[in-house]
Design an enzyme around this catalytic site. Structure first.
Site, PDB file in Angstrom:
ATOM      1  N   LEU A  33       3.888   1.717  -1.070  1.00 49.51           N
ATOM      2  CA  LEU A  33       4.630   1.960  -2.313  1.00 49.51           C
ATOM      3  C   LEU A  33       3.693   2.283  -3.480  1.00 49.51           C
ATOM      4  CD1 LEU A  33       7.411  -0.760  -1.867  1.00 49.51           C
ATOM      5  CD2 LEU A  33       7.448   1.646  -1.182  1.00 49.51           C
ATOM      6  N   ILE A  37       0.841  -1.202   0.000  1.00 53.65           N
ATOM      7  CA  ILE A  37       0.000   0.000   0.000  1.00 53.65           C
ATOM      8  C   ILE A  37       0.876   1.251   0.000  1.00 53.65           C
ATOM      9  CG2 ILE A  37      -1.626   1.390   1.378  1.00 53.65           C
ATOM     10  CD1 ILE A  37      -3.098  -1.134   2.080  1.00 53.65           C
ATOM     11  N   HIS A  85       6.656 -12.402 -31.268  1.00 56.19           N
ATOM     12  CA  HIS A  85       7.652 -11.332 -31.344  1.00 56.19           C
ATOM     13  C   HIS A  85       7.044 -10.111 -32.020  1.00 56.19           C
ATOM     14  CE1 HIS A  85      11.521  -9.368 -31.827  1.00 56.19           C
ATOM     15  NE2 HIS A  85      11.155  -9.093 -33.073  1.00 56.19           N
TER      16      HIS A  85
HETATM   17  P1  FAD Z   1     -13.352  -7.718   1.823  1.00 57.19           P
HETATM   18  O1  FAD Z   1     -13.059  -7.309   0.445  1.00 57.19           O
HETATM   19  O2  FAD Z   1     -12.785  -6.907   2.923  1.00 57.19           O
HETATM   20  O3  FAD Z   1     -14.937  -7.764   1.934  1.00 57.19           O
HETATM   21  C1  FAD Z   1     -15.599  -8.010   3.111  1.00 57.19           C
HETATM   22  C2  FAD Z   1     -16.971  -7.355   3.054  1.00 57.19           C
HETATM   23  O4  FAD Z   1     -17.741  -7.846   4.134  1.00 57.19           O
HETATM   24  C3  FAD Z   1     -16.938  -5.847   3.205  1.00 57.19           C
HETATM   25  O5  FAD Z   1     -17.606  -5.218   2.138  1.00 57.19           O
HETATM   26  C4  FAD Z   1     -17.655  -5.594   4.518  1.00 57.19           C
HETATM   27  O6  FAD Z   1     -18.444  -4.413   4.494  1.00 57.19           O
HETATM   28  C5  FAD Z   1     -18.535  -6.808   4.634  1.00 57.19           C
HETATM   29  N1  FAD Z   1     -18.891  -7.137   6.012  1.00 57.19           N
HETATM   30  C6  FAD Z   1     -18.069  -7.286   7.072  1.00 57.19           C
HETATM   31  N2  FAD Z   1     -18.762  -7.641   8.166  1.00 57.19           N
HETATM   32  C7  FAD Z   1     -20.057  -7.726   7.781  1.00 57.19           C
HETATM   33  C8  FAD Z   1     -21.237  -8.049   8.460  1.00 57.19           C
HETATM   34  N3  FAD Z   1     -21.233  -8.391   9.748  1.00 57.19           N
HETATM   35  N4  FAD Z   1     -22.405  -8.021   7.777  1.00 57.19           N
HETATM   36  C9  FAD Z   1     -22.426  -7.682   6.461  1.00 57.19           C
HETATM   37  N5  FAD Z   1     -21.332  -7.382   5.764  1.00 57.19           N
HETATM   38  C10 FAD Z   1     -20.157  -7.410   6.414  1.00 57.19           C
HETATM   39  N6  FAD Z   1      -5.568  -7.238  -3.301  1.00 57.19           N
HETATM   40  C11 FAD Z   1      -5.197  -7.681  -4.504  1.00 57.19           C
HETATM   41  O7  FAD Z   1      -5.231  -8.900  -4.741  1.00 57.19           O
HETATM   42  N7  FAD Z   1      -4.778  -6.826  -5.489  1.00 57.19           N
HETATM   43  C12 FAD Z   1      -4.701  -5.494  -5.281  1.00 57.19           C
HETATM   44  O8  FAD Z   1      -4.314  -4.755  -6.192  1.00 57.19           O
HETATM   45  C13 FAD Z   1      -5.080  -4.993  -4.011  1.00 57.19           C
HETATM   46  N8  FAD Z   1      -5.027  -3.681  -3.762  1.00 57.19           N
HETATM   47  C14 FAD Z   1      -5.430  -3.214  -2.543  1.00 57.19           C
HETATM   48  C15 FAD Z   1      -5.336  -1.850  -2.301  1.00 57.19           C
HETATM   49  C16 FAD Z   1      -5.723  -1.340  -1.081  1.00 57.19           C
HETATM   50  C17 FAD Z   1      -5.631   0.144  -0.834  1.00 57.19           C
HETATM   51  C18 FAD Z   1      -6.232  -2.212  -0.079  1.00 57.19           C
HETATM   52  C19 FAD Z   1      -6.697  -1.673   1.242  1.00 57.19           C
HETATM   53  C20 FAD Z   1      -6.305  -3.577  -0.304  1.00 57.19           C
HETATM   54  C21 FAD Z   1      -5.892  -4.082  -1.544  1.00 57.19           C
HETATM   55  N9  FAD Z   1      -5.935  -5.455  -1.812  1.00 57.19           N
HETATM   56  C22 FAD Z   1      -5.523  -5.916  -3.033  1.00 57.19           C
HETATM   57  C23 FAD Z   1      -6.402  -6.433  -0.820  1.00 57.19           C
HETATM   58  C24 FAD Z   1      -7.854  -6.849  -1.130  1.00 57.19           C
HETATM   59  O9  FAD Z   1      -8.675  -5.701  -1.127  1.00 57.19           O
HETATM   60  C25 FAD Z   1      -8.356  -7.857  -0.117  1.00 57.19           C
HETATM   61  O10 FAD Z   1      -7.457  -8.936  -0.020  1.00 57.19           O
HETATM   62  C26 FAD Z   1      -9.720  -8.388  -0.505  1.00 57.19           C
HETATM   63  O11 FAD Z   1     -10.661  -7.347  -0.616  1.00 57.19           O
HETATM   64  C27 FAD Z   1     -10.216  -9.429   0.499  1.00 57.19           C
HETATM   65  O12 FAD Z   1     -11.466  -9.896   0.115  1.00 57.19           O
HETATM   66  P2  FAD Z   1     -12.523 -10.462   1.178  1.00 57.19           P
HETATM   67  O13 FAD Z   1     -13.691 -10.882   0.380  1.00 57.19           O
HETATM   68  O14 FAD Z   1     -11.876 -11.434   2.067  1.00 57.19           O
HETATM   69  O15 FAD Z   1     -12.900  -9.206   2.107  1.00 57.19           O
HETATM   70  P1  NAD Z   2       2.056  -4.863   4.209  1.00 58.46           P
HETATM   71  O1  NAD Z   2       2.033  -5.944   5.194  1.00 58.46           O
HETATM   72  O2  NAD Z   2       2.236  -5.167   2.772  1.00 58.46           O
HETATM   73  O3  NAD Z   2       3.196  -3.808   4.580  1.00 58.46           O
HETATM   74  C1  NAD Z   2       3.268  -3.184   5.810  1.00 58.46           C
HETATM   75  C2  NAD Z   2       4.686  -2.712   6.019  1.00 58.46           C
HETATM   76  O4  NAD Z   2       4.708  -1.899   7.173  1.00 58.46           O
HETATM   77  C3  NAD Z   2       5.675  -3.846   6.244  1.00 58.46           C
HETATM   78  O5  NAD Z   2       6.785  -3.664   5.404  1.00 58.46           O
HETATM   79  C4  NAD Z   2       6.029  -3.711   7.708  1.00 58.46           C
HETATM   80  O6  NAD Z   2       7.355  -4.105   8.001  1.00 58.46           O
HETATM   81  C5  NAD Z   2       5.845  -2.231   7.934  1.00 58.46           C
HETATM   82  N1  NAD Z   2       5.575  -1.864   9.323  1.00 58.46           N
HETATM   83  C6  NAD Z   2       4.775  -2.517  10.200  1.00 58.46           C
HETATM   84  N2  NAD Z   2       4.761  -1.878  11.383  1.00 58.46           N
HETATM   85  C7  NAD Z   2       5.567  -0.801  11.242  1.00 58.46           C
HETATM   86  C8  NAD Z   2       5.967   0.250  12.107  1.00 58.46           C
HETATM   87  N3  NAD Z   2       5.528   0.306  13.354  1.00 58.46           N
HETATM   88  N4  NAD Z   2       6.802   1.194  11.635  1.00 58.46           N
HETATM   89  C9  NAD Z   2       7.253   1.147  10.343  1.00 58.46           C
HETATM   90  N5  NAD Z   2       6.928   0.170   9.505  1.00 58.46           N
HETATM   91  C10 NAD Z   2       6.083  -0.790   9.933  1.00 58.46           C
HETATM   92  O7  NAD Z   2       0.693  -4.046   4.474  1.00 58.46           O
HETATM   93  P2  NAD Z   2       0.005  -2.898   3.663  1.00 58.46           P
HETATM   94  O8  NAD Z   2       0.936  -2.303   2.688  1.00 58.46           O
HETATM   95  O9  NAD Z   2      -0.662  -2.042   4.680  1.00 58.46           O
HETATM   96  O10 NAD Z   2      -1.101  -3.702   2.876  1.00 58.46           O
HETATM   97  C11 NAD Z   2      -2.132  -4.424   3.575  1.00 58.46           C
HETATM   98  C12 NAD Z   2      -2.600  -5.602   2.802  1.00 58.46           C
HETATM   99  O11 NAD Z   2      -3.258  -5.213   1.617  1.00 58.46           O
HETATM  100  C13 NAD Z   2      -1.463  -6.517   2.412  1.00 58.46           C
HETATM  101  O12 NAD Z   2      -1.761  -7.792   2.872  1.00 58.46           O
HETATM  102  C14 NAD Z   2      -1.420  -6.496   0.930  1.00 58.46           C
HETATM  103  O13 NAD Z   2      -1.211  -7.776   0.396  1.00 58.46           O
HETATM  104  C15 NAD Z   2      -2.799  -5.990   0.528  1.00 58.46           C
HETATM  105  N6  NAD Z   2      -2.618  -5.140  -0.657  1.00 58.46           N
HETATM  106  C16 NAD Z   2      -2.291  -5.744  -1.837  1.00 58.46           C
HETATM  107  C17 NAD Z   2      -2.062  -4.986  -2.954  1.00 58.46           C
HETATM  108  C18 NAD Z   2      -1.709  -5.660  -4.226  1.00 58.46           C
HETATM  109  O14 NAD Z   2      -1.853  -6.865  -4.312  1.00 58.46           O
HETATM  110  N7  NAD Z   2      -1.259  -4.940  -5.255  1.00 58.46           N
HETATM  111  C19 NAD Z   2      -2.131  -3.608  -2.903  1.00 58.46           C
HETATM  112  C20 NAD Z   2      -2.423  -3.017  -1.685  1.00 58.46           C
HETATM  113  C21 NAD Z   2      -2.678  -3.812  -0.576  1.00 58.46           C
END
Ligand code: FAD
Ligand code: NAD
Length: 477
Positions: A197, A195, A456
């Site tokens: 980066l 996140i 290619h």
């Molecule tokens: P979620 O997507 O978190 O969905 C859970 C849903 O359940 C939510 O909508 C929530 O409102 C609902 N919910 C929770 N509790 C209840 C309840 N009691 N009743 C009804 N509804 C409820 N992953 C990637 O693979 N590629 C990426 O590029 C990527 N980019 C990301 C960028 C950011 C900024 C962030 C924050 C995450 C990113 N992720 C990425 C991670 C990805 O979003 C999650 O791994 C993924 O959404 C997980 O899916 P999930 O279905 O487990 O949960």
């Molecule tokens: P992350 O686990 O990828 O990175 C968190 C970083 O924060 C780590 O490098 C860790 O060492 C550092 N950190 C932890 N505590 C710290 C502290 N006290 N001080 C300084 N550094 C500290 O988590 P994220 O970047 O927050 O992303 C959350 C999740 O969302 C990840 O599991 C990631 O896979 C998912 N995500 C995925 C994508 C993608 O697939 N392109 C994009 C965004 C997010």
């Protein structure tokens, strides 16, 4: 008295795990319901994760190219190129709305009953759906869903930093960072993970001075070390400042600035930083608030994850858990795979997710993508390996596109030459990693891949050449 409905399967959460499970289940003949409290389907990924971040990454990249590269590419733009943040946000919102709306359409098409409301366990066979204020289309009264089977897919939330108050304005989580109203002059980021980066890249391209404070001595914690350090170099070239091996002691908003105190982990040297916006991105944690899981005695581990067996079962075999709220990498595609497998377990008694073959992609430019083992993991496991590397500098398409930073690195078993890991930094690495996934899944050797005819001029020829280099010699480098 609450209204009562009956379903074969109730899925709580409509993120990539939940919505995919619900659609698959309906396709397999289950009378399926999905409960979502957010008001829009798609979970974190579509609303405040994968999709909005990629919209900003794509358009900030276009801006950067037009501003800094157009001229040398032979494109004259009359007048200055500038950013219109409001329009950038609108374009992002349009993508999000189209995709979340698309899920509701898919629910209709497949016959999934969609309940907008908060889901909680009434007991092990009944989910209570409660109205959520402010959510359009929310159930108007408590509704009980009697379910033969339940899948919990409630996802994750931002991990808070103890003592740092997120106001989503000056001190933001990823959610606030996706909706900033202006480009901050100085953006500080706690956490050099994905996140940090990706969002750092967005704002760095738009003109912010980005500083990343990371506790570990490397960025991109789970990346292969060589790839992580190459990634750090290209981000540095793009203007990122890194403070590695540094811990944040405190951060506080004072008017329009944020003051941050940090300390070098080794030397103990303290330093004060100032930023206009601070992004806290130190990871995410499982989310089960208000689910009432404790009423059923569902086991939760030390990291807050719902505990399941290898068939996604809690202590009740008819209550399964998938996605971010349980074990494994927090990735959308991992949650989706689990959604399919969990439903197949219900229908057929068997399902499959290959946890050794889940790709990771960081959507910076160049992109960074990897799957399988890193060099460090192979060393630790005592597996002898060979490396094949091919730089995009020697790939004709990358050269033609003037976009040739990075390389493909293939790790193969020294004896069998079977592919063990693939690590790519380069343009479209996130697309190319799918080929590595296919090769890994079918146990291909480097030679198997290198003997496949690749078109290619394409970037994927670099993947072929790296495989060739792993067991023999590359042709073009
Ligand atoms: P979620 O997507 O978190 O969905 C859970 C849903 O359940 C939510 O909508 C929530 O409102 C609902 N919910 C929770 N509790 C209840 C309840 N009691 N009743 C009804 N509804 C409820 N992953 C990637 O693979 N590629 C990426 O590029 C990527 N980019 C990301 C960028 C950011 C900024 C962030 C924050 C995450 C990113 N992720 C990425 C991670 C990805 O979003 C999650 O791994 C993924 O959404 C997980 O899916 P999930 O279905 O487990 O949960
Ligand atoms: P992350 O686990 O990828 O990175 C968190 C970083 O924060 C780590 O490098 C860790 O060492 C550092 N950190 C932890 N505590 C710290 C502290 N006290 N001080 C300084 N550094 C500290 O988590 P994220 O970047 O927050 O992303 C959350 C999740 O969302 C990840 O599991 C990631 O896979 C998912 N995500 C995925 C994508 C993608 O697939 N392109 C994009 C965004 C997010």
């Amino acid at each position: 008295l609450a209204e009562k409905k009956k379903h074969d399967l109730v899925v709580v959460g409509s993120g990539p795990g939940g919505y995919v499970a619900a659609i698959k289940a309906a396709q397999l003949g289950f009378d399926t319901a999905c409960v979502e409290k957010r008001g829009r389907a798609g979970g974190t990924c579509l609303n405040v994760g994968c999709i909005p971040s990629k919209a900003l990454l794509n358009n900030s990249h276009l801006y950067h190219q037009m501003k800094h590269e157009a001229k040398q590419r032979g494109i004259d733009i009359s007048g200055d190129v500038s950013v219109n943040v409001a329009q950038l946000q609108k374009a992002k919102d349009t993508s999000v709305k189209q995709l979340t709306g698309g899920i509701e359409m898919l629910f209709k098409k497949n016959g999934v009953t969609y309940y907008k409301g908060h889901g909680s366990f009434e007991d092990e066979n009944n989910i209570k759906v409660s109205p959520v204020e402010g959510v359009e289309g929310s159930v108007t009264e408590e509704t009980i869903l009697e379910a033969k089977n339940i899948i919990v897919a409630t996802g994750s939330e931002v991990t808070p930093f103890p003592g740092i108050k997120i106001d989503e304005e000056r001190i933001v989580s990823s959610t606030g960072a996706l909706s900033l109203k202006e480009v901050p002059k100085r953006l500080a980021i706690i956490g050099g993970g994905i996140i940090g980066l990706e969002m750092g890249s967005v704002y760095s391209r738009l003109g912010s001075k980005v500083s990343v404070v990371e506790f570990l001595p490397k960025i991109g914690a789970t990346m292969d070390d060589e790839v992580a350090s190459a990634t750090q170099k290209f981000l540095k070239k793009q203007g990122f400042d890194f403070k590695l091996g540094t811990k944040v002691l405190s951060a506080e908003r004072n008017g329009d600035v944020v003051n941050i105190e940090v300390e070098n982990v080794k030397s103990g040297k303290k330093e004060s930083l100032e930023a206009d916006v601070l992004l806290v991105a130190i990871g995410r944690r499982p989310y089960i608030q208000g689910l009432n899981a404790e009423k059923l005695g569902l086991e939760v581990d030390k990291r807050g994850r719902l505990v399941i067996d290898e068939q996604f079962n809690t202590k009740f075999p008819h209550i399964k858990v998938i996605g971010d709220v349980t074990f494994g990498p927090m990735l959308a595609h991992k949650a989706e795979e689990e959604g399919i497998a969990a439903v197949e377990y219900l229908k057929e008694g068997h399902g499959h997710v290959n946890y050794a073959n889940i790709p990771s992609v960081m959507y910076t430019h160049p992109e960074v993508a990897w799957v399988g083992k890193t060099e460090e993991q192979l060393k630790e496991a005592g597996i002898s390996y060979k490396i094949g590397k091919f730089p995009f500098m020697a790939n004709s398409r990358a050269k033609t596109n003037q976009d040739s930073d990075g390389f493909v690195k293939i790790l193969i078993d020294a004896e069998t030459e079977r592919i063990l890991g693939a690590h790519i930094i380069g343009p479209n690495a996130g697309e190319m990693i799918a080929e590595a996934g296919l090769a890994l899944e079918y146990g291909a050797s480097a030679e198997d891949v290198a003997r496949v005819c690749h078109a290619h001029p394409t970037l994927s020829e670099a993947f072929k050449e790296a495989n060739l280099a792993a067991y023999s010699k590359s042709i073009n480098f």
